[in-house]
Design a protein around this motif. Structure first.
Motif, short mmCIF file in Angstrom:
data_model
loop_
_atom_site.label_atom_id
_atom_site.label_comp_id
_atom_site.label_asym_id
_atom_site.label_seq_id
_atom_site.Cartn_x
_atom_site.Cartn_y
_atom_site.Cartn_z
N LYS A 70 0.84 -1.20 0.00
CA LYS A 70 0.00 0.00 0.00
C LYS A 70 0.88 1.25 0.00
N ARG A 74 1.66 4.41 -3.08
CA ARG A 74 1.51 5.85 -2.84
C ARG A 74 2.79 6.64 -3.07
N TRP A 118 -0.57 2.04 9.80
CA TRP A 118 -1.33 0.88 9.35
C TRP A 118 -0.93 -0.37 10.14
N GLU A 122 -3.64 -2.92 11.54
CA GLU A 122 -3.92 -3.99 10.59
C GLU A 122 -3.08 -5.25 10.74
N LYS A 148 -4.60 5.98 11.28
CA LYS A 148 -4.73 5.24 10.02
C LYS A 148 -5.75 5.93 9.10
N ALA A 149 -6.86 6.39 9.66
CA ALA A 149 -7.93 6.99 8.86
C ALA A 149 -7.48 8.26 8.15
N ARG A 150 -6.57 8.99 8.73
CA ARG A 150 -6.16 10.25 8.09
C ARG A 150 -5.49 9.99 6.74
N TRP A 151 -4.92 8.79 6.55
CA TRP A 151 -4.31 8.46 5.25
C TRP A 151 -5.36 8.17 4.20
N THR A 152 -6.54 7.76 4.62
CA THR A 152 -7.60 7.49 3.66
C THR A 152 -8.53 8.68 3.50
N ASN A 153 -8.37 9.68 4.37
CA ASN A 153 -9.20 10.88 4.30
C ASN A 153 -8.46 12.06 3.70
#
Length: 155
Positions: A70, A74, A118, A122, A148-153
């Motif tokens: 992942k 990026r 992550w 995970e 972790k969520a800040r990388w997907t947001n």
């Protein structure tokens, strides 16, 4: 040649030696970022005297490899090393090394932080701390999920 080294082990590691090896494998890298996690003496306001980490062999390495992939999707990374210890650890012992080589420092720093964020949520590791009131299993923290969520947001 872009390389990935993943190891789950009971043995300690030499972060300096791992950096030297990664640099030798990555002549195009202009930046090397690393993070070493260690056993600290307190957690959630309670003293900690030791820690034990458990995992599922095979599944853990696969999860770590997926996290690294992942990160590679990026950022253009030259070399990634993730070493995570398991078993019984005492105060000050090293737990984890995340080492990222990239052409530029920003990619190295961001990818290293991404992998650790992550990994905390995970990777299938279970942590038990020894405290004055007895042993306790440590649950995932909301702050780990938020990191972790800040990388997907869209960080």
């Amino acid at each position: 040649m872009k390389t990935t080294k993943i190891r789950v082990t009971t043995e300690d590691f030499d972060a300096g030696e791992e950096i030297r090896l990664a640099a030798a494998r990555s002549p195009a890298a202009g930046g090397i970022a690393s993070f070493v996690g260690v056993v600290r003496n307190c957690n959630d306001g309670e003293a900690v005297s030791a820690m034990s980490l458990e995992h599922y062999p095979g599944m853990t390495e696969k999860a770590l490899a997926e996290i690294v992939e992942k990160a590679r999707s990026r950022w253009p990374l030259e070399d990634v090393t993730v070493i995570h210890r398991v078993g019984d650890l005492k105060l000050g012992d090293q737990i984890v090394l995340c080492l990222v080589c990239a052409e530029h420092r920003r990619e190295a720093f961001e990818a290293c932080e991404f992998i650790m964020d992550w990994l905390k949520t995970e990777a299938p590791f279970w942590k038990k701390e020894t405290t004055p009131s007895g042993a306790r299993w440590v649950d995932a923290r909301e702050s780990d999920e938020a990191a972790k969520a800040r990388w997907t947001n869209g960080l």
